[in-house]
Design an enzyme around this catalytic site. Structure first.
Site, PDB file in Angstrom:
ATOM      1  N   HIS A  72       0.823  -1.226   0.000  1.00 20.53           N
ATOM      2  CA  HIS A  72       0.000   0.000   0.000  1.00 20.53           C
ATOM      3  C   HIS A  72       0.852   1.270   0.000  1.00 20.53           C
ATOM      4  O   HIS A  72       0.339   2.356  -0.269  1.00 20.53           O
ATOM      5  CB  HIS A  72      -1.002  -0.013   1.153  1.00 20.53           C
ATOM      6  CG  HIS A  72      -0.464   0.418   2.465  1.00 20.53           C
ATOM      7  ND1 HIS A  72      -0.073  -0.446   3.449  1.00 20.53           N
ATOM      8  CD2 HIS A  72      -0.239   1.647   2.969  1.00 20.53           C
ATOM      9  CE1 HIS A  72       0.357   0.232   4.498  1.00 20.53           C
ATOM     10  NE2 HIS A  72       0.272   1.506   4.236  1.00 20.53           N
ATOM     11  N   ASP A 123      -0.764  -7.424   1.617  1.00 17.13           N
ATOM     12  CA  ASP A 123      -0.124  -6.099   1.616  1.00 17.13           C
ATOM     13  C   ASP A 123       1.388  -6.287   1.760  1.00 17.13           C
ATOM     14  O   ASP A 123       1.961  -6.108   2.838  1.00 17.13           O
ATOM     15  CB  ASP A 123      -0.707  -5.265   2.771  1.00 17.13           C
ATOM     16  CG  ASP A 123      -0.234  -3.824   2.727  1.00 17.13           C
ATOM     17  OD1 ASP A 123       0.349  -3.417   1.708  1.00 17.13           O
ATOM     18  OD2 ASP A 123      -0.451  -3.112   3.734  1.00 17.13           O
ATOM     19  N   SER A 165       4.316   2.046   8.116  1.00 11.99           N
ATOM     20  CA  SER A 165       3.981   0.950   7.199  1.00 11.99           C
ATOM     21  C   SER A 165       5.187   0.448   6.440  1.00 11.99           C
ATOM     22  O   SER A 165       6.074   1.216   6.087  1.00 11.99           O
ATOM     23  CB  SER A 165       2.954   1.425   6.188  1.00 11.99           C
ATOM     24  OG  SER A 165       1.711   1.399   6.792  1.00 11.99           O
ATOM     25  N   GLY A 166       5.152  -0.835   6.165  1.00 10.21           N
ATOM     26  CA  GLY A 166       6.248  -1.454   5.416  1.00 10.21           C
ATOM     27  C   GLY A 166       7.387  -1.859   6.314  1.00 10.21           C
ATOM     28  O   GLY A 166       8.210  -2.693   5.952  1.00 10.21           O
TER      29      GLY A 166
HETATM   30  N1  ARG Z   1      -1.055   2.233   7.213  1.00 12.07           N
HETATM   31  C1  ARG Z   1      -0.107   2.916   8.035  1.00 12.07           C
HETATM   32  C2  ARG Z   1       1.046   3.443   7.186  1.00 12.07           C
HETATM   33  O1  ARG Z   1       0.875   3.570   5.996  1.00 12.07           O
HETATM   34  C3  ARG Z   1       0.316   2.081   9.204  1.00 12.07           C
HETATM   35  C4  ARG Z   1      -0.714   2.103  10.218  1.00 12.07           C
HETATM   36  C5  ARG Z   1      -0.473   1.231  11.359  1.00 12.07           C
HETATM   37  N2  ARG Z   1      -1.534   1.489  12.242  1.00 12.07           N
HETATM   38  C6  ARG Z   1      -1.638   0.994  13.451  1.00 12.07           C
HETATM   39  N3  ARG Z   1      -2.589   1.352  14.220  1.00 12.07           N
HETATM   40  N4  ARG Z   1      -0.733   0.156  13.879  1.00 12.07           N
HETATM   41  O2  ARG Z   1       2.048   3.879   7.673  1.00 12.07           O
END
Ligand code: ARG
Length: 344
Positions: free
Chosen positions: A86, A135, A232-233
């Site tokens: 993503h 993902d 993320s990642g």
């Molecule tokens: N989707 C988020 C990103 O792009 C990460 C979110 C993680 N969220 C959580 N509550 N642990 O960085």
């Protein structure tokens, strides 16, 4: 007799030491961890330089030179980074992306930091941007990195690792330290987390069925400590139950808000994608005909001939139980050094 044994052990130890600059065919090791105790992210603390040596920052360099951290990632071989699909949803290959490896404070990158560009982006062919299923993505770097005290590979587990039994787990990243603020930390943040039971995580007051078997939930029932936007990642790692190295068990994927009670971080479970990773890296022939989405990056010269991975230079340089061997021989070396010291 003893001299012979020592010589044999030394000969066995030498390859491990001699190949140190390409990670000594090891993974999951934190060479600088002895400098600080076992150990944001929301509710985390500043990581020490070199604390998480597989951690990378995936960035966009805008016109005018402004650099923006987009996502985290983990180095799994000298030329490949594992991250989340993503992160590339808008997948802007025309922009100048770069990957920063070995950094701690993003605004002050010392000589230990290595910067690479993206040669290829491989997004999982069944990534679903609504359910966030699959993902996961791989980045091939334009040049391999040199391993060092600050740059090491993460160990990707295969299906045989009993992940739910692992205890010492950590997340790290340059993501938001507060769910309501877009301010990002300059220094890498780290936090201990617990792996949470998937059935509990999927229960009606938690994620109510949104968690797939290829996901892990990690954090705390009461919230407070969690990954957040920008993490993320990045890696969810857990220490092996018996030895001093870490497994990359998850890739930070999503969560409802950040650090909320009963809404922990959701991670892509890497062990479920072990075969996919090997296939993408060209280390195993593909069993299915579905091609992965290959996104050519304009920055990377697409005609560059790619070195064909060999058994010694790739992901297989990170197999179980190689880290155990490395650990064993490191101990033997320490013992020999101690003995030698005593004789002087
Ligand atoms: N989707 C988020 C990103 O792009 C990460 C979110 C993680 N969220 C959580 N509550 N642990 O960085």
């Amino acid at each position: 007799m003893n001299v012979l044994l020592v010589l044999v052990l030394l000969a066995l130890c030498r390859p491990v030491q001699g190949t140190w600059d390409n990670c000594g065919a090891s993974c999951g090791l934190r060479p600088l961890a002895h400098r600080y105790g076992a150990s944001r992210v929301v509710g985390g603390t500043d990581a020490q330089p070199g604390a998480w040596p597989w951690m990378v920052s995936i960035q966009i360099v805008w016109e005018g030179g402004v650099v923006q951290h987009i996502c985290g990632g983990s180095l799994i071989s000298a030329q490949w980074v594992l991250t989340a699909a993503h992160c590339f949803l808008e997948n802007r290959p025309e922009l100048l992306w770069r990957v920063v490896i070995g950094a701690n404070r993003l605004s002050q990158m010392g000589p230990e930091v290595q910067v690479r560009h993206i040669q290829r982006l491989l997004i999982h062919e069944h990534y679903n941007n609504i359910s966030q299923l699959n993902d996961i993505a791989l980045l091939e770097l334009d040049h391999p990195v040199q391993c060092s005290y600050y740059v090491q590979l993460a160990c990707v587990p295969d299906a045989s690792l009993r992940v739910s039994e692992l205890k010492n787990c950590y997340v790290s990243g340059w993501g938001a330290t507060n769910a309501r603020s877009s301010r990002r930390p300059d220094v890498l943040q780290e936090a201990p987390v617990h792996l949470l039971n998937t059935h509990l995580c999927n229960s009606s007051r938690w994620y109510a069925g949104a968690i797939h078997s290829n996901n892990l939930c990690a954090g705390y029932a009461y919230g407070i400590i969690d990954t957040c936007q920008g993490d993320s990642g990045g890696p969810l790692v857990c220490k092996d139950t018996t030895a001093d190295y870490f497994w990359l068990v998850g890739v930070t994927s999503w969560g409802k808000g950040c650090a909320r009670a009963k809404q922990p971080g959701v991670y892509t479970s890497t062990q479920h994608f072990y075969d996919w990773i090997l296939v993408q890296m060209g280390l195993r022939p593909a069993a299915t005909a579905t091609p992965t989405q290959h996104v050519p990056f304009t920055y990377a010269p697409s005609q560059t001939p790619r070195p064909i991975p060999t058994q010694s230079s790739q992901f297989d340089s990170c197999p179980f139980p190689r880290p155990k061997l490395v650990e064993f021989f490191t101990r033997v070396q320490e013992l020999l050094q101690a003995l030698r010291g005593k004789n002087v």
